[in-house]
Design a protein around this motif. Structure first.
Motif, PDB file in Angstrom:
ATOM      1  N   GLY A  41       0.291  -1.298   0.000  1.00  0.00           N
ATOM      2  CA  GLY A  41       0.253   0.189  -0.367  1.00  0.00           C
ATOM      3  C   GLY A  41       0.864   1.295  -0.115  1.00  0.00           C
ATOM      4  N   SER A  76       4.350   3.419  -0.471  1.00  0.00           N
ATOM      5  CA  SER A  76       4.677   4.372  -2.653  1.00  0.00           C
ATOM      6  C   SER A  76       6.352   4.290  -2.175  1.00  0.00           C
ATOM      7  N   VAL A  88       0.061  -2.904 -13.694  1.00  0.00           N
ATOM      8  CA  VAL A  88       1.168  -1.370 -12.938  1.00  0.00           C
ATOM      9  C   VAL A  88       0.243  -0.123 -13.083  1.00  0.00           C
ATOM     10  N   GLY A 133      -2.219   2.860 -13.893  1.00  0.00           N
ATOM     11  CA  GLY A 133      -3.328   3.133 -12.434  1.00  0.00           C
ATOM     12  C   GLY A 133      -2.757   3.405 -11.025  1.00  0.00           C
ATOM     13  N   ARG A 134      -1.582   2.761 -11.040  1.00  0.00           N
ATOM     14  CA  ARG A 134      -0.713   2.744  -9.987  1.00  0.00           C
ATOM     15  C   ARG A 134       0.624   3.437 -10.048  1.00  0.00           C
ATOM     16  N   PHE A 135       0.972   3.254 -11.197  1.00  0.00           N
ATOM     17  CA  PHE A 135       2.884   3.125 -11.813  1.00  0.00           C
ATOM     18  C   PHE A 135       2.957   4.628 -12.307  1.00  0.00           C
ATOM     19  N   MET A 184       5.755   5.305  -8.157  1.00  0.00           N
ATOM     20  CA  MET A 184       5.075   3.143  -7.680  1.00  0.00           C
ATOM     21  C   MET A 184       4.022   3.960  -6.401  1.00  0.00           C
ATOM     22  N   ASN A 185       3.040   3.935  -6.280  1.00  0.00           N
ATOM     23  CA  ASN A 185       2.118   3.768  -5.699  1.00  0.00           C
ATOM     24  C   ASN A 185       1.055   2.846  -5.327  1.00  0.00           C
ATOM     25  N   SER A 186       0.742   2.255  -3.898  1.00  0.00           N
ATOM     26  CA  SER A 186      -0.326   1.438  -3.873  1.00  0.00           C
ATOM     27  C   SER A 186       0.384  -0.060  -3.825  1.00  0.00           C
ATOM     28  N   LEU A 187       1.627   0.078  -3.380  1.00  0.00           N
ATOM     29  CA  LEU A 187       2.374  -1.529  -4.136  1.00  0.00           C
ATOM     30  C   LEU A 187       1.327  -2.802  -2.930  1.00  0.00           C
ATOM     31  N   LYS A 188       1.884  -3.361  -3.950  1.00  0.00           N
ATOM     32  CA  LYS A 188       1.673  -4.928  -3.689  1.00  0.00           C
ATOM     33  C   LYS A 188       2.828  -5.607  -3.471  1.00  0.00           C
ATOM     34  N   ASP A 202       4.966  -6.577  -6.486  1.00  0.00           N
ATOM     35  CA  ASP A 202       6.188  -5.964  -7.415  1.00  0.00           C
ATOM     36  C   ASP A 202       6.941  -5.895  -6.674  1.00  0.00           C
TER      37      ASP A 202
END
Length: 123
Positions: free
Chosen positions: A14, A16, A63, A65-67, A82-86, A89
Motif C-alpha cells: 500500500g 509508495s 501496474v 493506474g498505480r505506476f 510507484m503507488n499502492s505497492l503490492k 511488485d
C-alpha cells in the motif's frame, strides 16, 4: 549512455516509492527510457516506457493506474512513481534506454541498461 537506477527499498504493501534513473552522456532527450523488473526465479519483464517528450507512455497491465513513468530531460533523469505497492511488485528494477522516437516493450529493443535497484514490498 550510462544509466544508474536508485530509490529502491523496503516498503509496506500500500505504500509508495519513487525510482530514479540518472543518465550520463549526450542526447538524453532523444532516447526512449524504459523500466523493467525481475522477480526471484522469474524472467525480466517490461514495466513502463516513455518517449522523449513524455507524450507517449506505455505500461504493463499489472501496474496501470498505480505506476507513473516520467522524465526530466534538463536533469537527464527518468522516474518511476510507484503507488499502492503490492507484494507481487517485489523485484529488482532496471532502467534502460534506446535511441528511438517510439517507446518499446521488448528487452531486445534497448541498447543501454543500468544496474538494478531492489524493491521489496512486505505484506
Amino acid at each position: 549512455v550510462q544509466l544508474q537506477a536508485s530509490g529502491g527499498g523496503l516498503v509496506q504493501a500500500g505504500g509508495s516509492l519513487r525510482l530514479s534513473c540518472a543518465a550520463s552522456g549526450r542526447a538524453f532527450g532523444s532516447y526512449v527510457l524504459g523500466w523493467f523488473r525481475q522477480a526471484p526465479g522469474q524472467e525480466r519483464e517490461f514495466v513502463a516506457s516513455i518517449n522523449w517528450s513524455g507524450s507517449m507512455r506505455y505500461y504493463t497491465d499489472s501496474v496501470k493506474g498505480r505506476f507513473t513513468i516520467s522524465r526530466d530531460n534538463a536533469k537527464n533523469t527518468a522516474y518511476l512513481q510507484m503507488n499502492s505497492l503490492k507484494s507481487e511488485d517485489t523485484a529488482v528494477y532496471y532502467c534502460a534506454a534506446h535511441p528511438s522516437m517510439v517507446p518499446a516493450r521488448r528487452e531486445v529493443d534497448y541498447d543501454y541498461w543500468g544496474q538494478g535497484t531492489q524493491v521489496t514490498v512486505s505484506s
